[in-house]
Design a protein around this motif. Structure first.
Motif, PDB file in Angstrom:
ATOM      1  N   GLU A   1       3.424 108.487  -2.898  1.00  0.00           N
ATOM      2  CA  GLU A   1       3.109 107.075  -3.002  1.00  0.00           C
ATOM      3  C   GLU A   1       3.715 106.775  -4.284  1.00  0.00           C
ATOM      4  O   GLU A   1       3.478 107.172  -5.525  1.00  0.00           O
ATOM      5  CB  GLU A   1       1.394 106.714  -3.235  1.00  0.00           C
ATOM      6  CG  GLU A   1       1.373 105.269  -3.443  1.00  0.00           C
ATOM      7  CD  GLU A   1      -0.444 105.098  -3.543  1.00  0.00           C
ATOM      8  OE1 GLU A   1      -0.671 104.561  -4.703  1.00  0.00           O
ATOM      9  OE2 GLU A   1      -1.079 105.457  -2.673  1.00  0.00           O
TER      10      GLU A   1
ATOM     11  N   ASP B   1       1.369 100.946  -4.799  1.00  0.00           N
ATOM     12  CA  ASP B   1       0.353 100.503  -3.926  1.00  0.00           C
ATOM     13  C   ASP B   1       0.249  98.795  -4.047  1.00  0.00           C
ATOM     14  O   ASP B   1      -0.307  98.575  -4.929  1.00  0.00           O
ATOM     15  CB  ASP B   1      -1.090 101.105  -3.868  1.00  0.00           C
ATOM     16  CG  ASP B   1      -2.085 100.599  -2.774  1.00  0.00           C
ATOM     17  OD1 ASP B   1      -1.830  99.854  -2.263  1.00  0.00           O
ATOM     18  OD2 ASP B   1      -3.249 101.088  -2.896  1.00  0.00           O
TER      19      ASP B   1
ATOM     20  N   THR C   1      -1.084  96.788  -2.540  1.00  0.00           N
ATOM     21  CA  THR C   1      -2.647  96.088  -2.430  1.00  0.00           C
ATOM     22  C   THR C   1      -3.381  96.178  -3.671  1.00  0.00           C
ATOM     23  O   THR C   1      -4.289  95.399  -3.635  1.00  0.00           O
ATOM     24  CB  THR C   1      -3.213  96.870  -1.075  1.00  0.00           C
ATOM     25  OG1 THR C   1      -3.801  98.218  -1.532  1.00  0.00           O
ATOM     26  CG2 THR C   1      -2.833  96.730  -0.116  1.00  0.00           C
ATOM     27  N   LYS C   2      -2.965  96.856  -4.606  1.00  0.00           N
ATOM     28  CA  LYS C   2      -3.502  96.896  -5.992  1.00  0.00           C
ATOM     29  C   LYS C   2      -3.007  95.678  -6.848  1.00  0.00           C
ATOM     30  O   LYS C   2      -3.727  95.335  -7.775  1.00  0.00           O
ATOM     31  CB  LYS C   2      -3.212  98.326  -6.701  1.00  0.00           C
ATOM     32  CG  LYS C   2      -3.901  99.501  -6.179  1.00  0.00           C
ATOM     33  CD  LYS C   2      -3.603 100.585  -6.896  1.00  0.00           C
ATOM     34  CE  LYS C   2      -4.408 101.982  -6.066  1.00  0.00           C
ATOM     35  NZ  LYS C   2      -4.070 103.179  -6.626  1.00  0.00           N
TER      36      LYS C   2
ATOM     37  N   GLY D   1      -2.023  92.781   0.143  1.00  0.00           N
ATOM     38  CA  GLY D   1      -0.467  93.211  -0.162  1.00  0.00           C
ATOM     39  C   GLY D   1       0.290  92.197  -0.778  1.00  0.00           C
ATOM     40  O   GLY D   1      -0.220  91.104  -0.738  1.00  0.00           O
TER      41      GLY D   1
END
Length: 71
Positions: free
Chosen positions: A50, A53, A55-56, A61
């Motif tokens: 990864e 991310d 989405t963080k 997203g």
């Protein structure tokens, strides 16, 4: 050892070959006695790393257009 299968055979029995590849089998797909491509299982699923991310950063997203504008 890789087995040779025809493209038509693969198309007509894709579910069967998907299961066999998942179980570790490899295939060379042929068309008119010419190799087209090889299907092999992913050796190490832990090899995927990864990087980020999204989405963080933002719930749901990041919009691809916003991301590309910032690059």
């Amino acid at each position: 050892m890789e087995k040779m299968i025809g493209l038509k055979e693969l198309r007509e029995n894709v579910d069967t070959y998907t299961k066999r590849v998942k179980a570790g089998d490899s295939f060379v797909v042929m068309r008119r006695s010419t190799p087209l491509f090889k299907i092999t299982p992913v050796e190490d699923e832990g090899a995927w790393e990864e990087v980020i991310d999204f989405t963080k950063i933002k719930k749901g997203g990041v919009d691809i257009d916003d991301l590309l504008q910032r690059l």
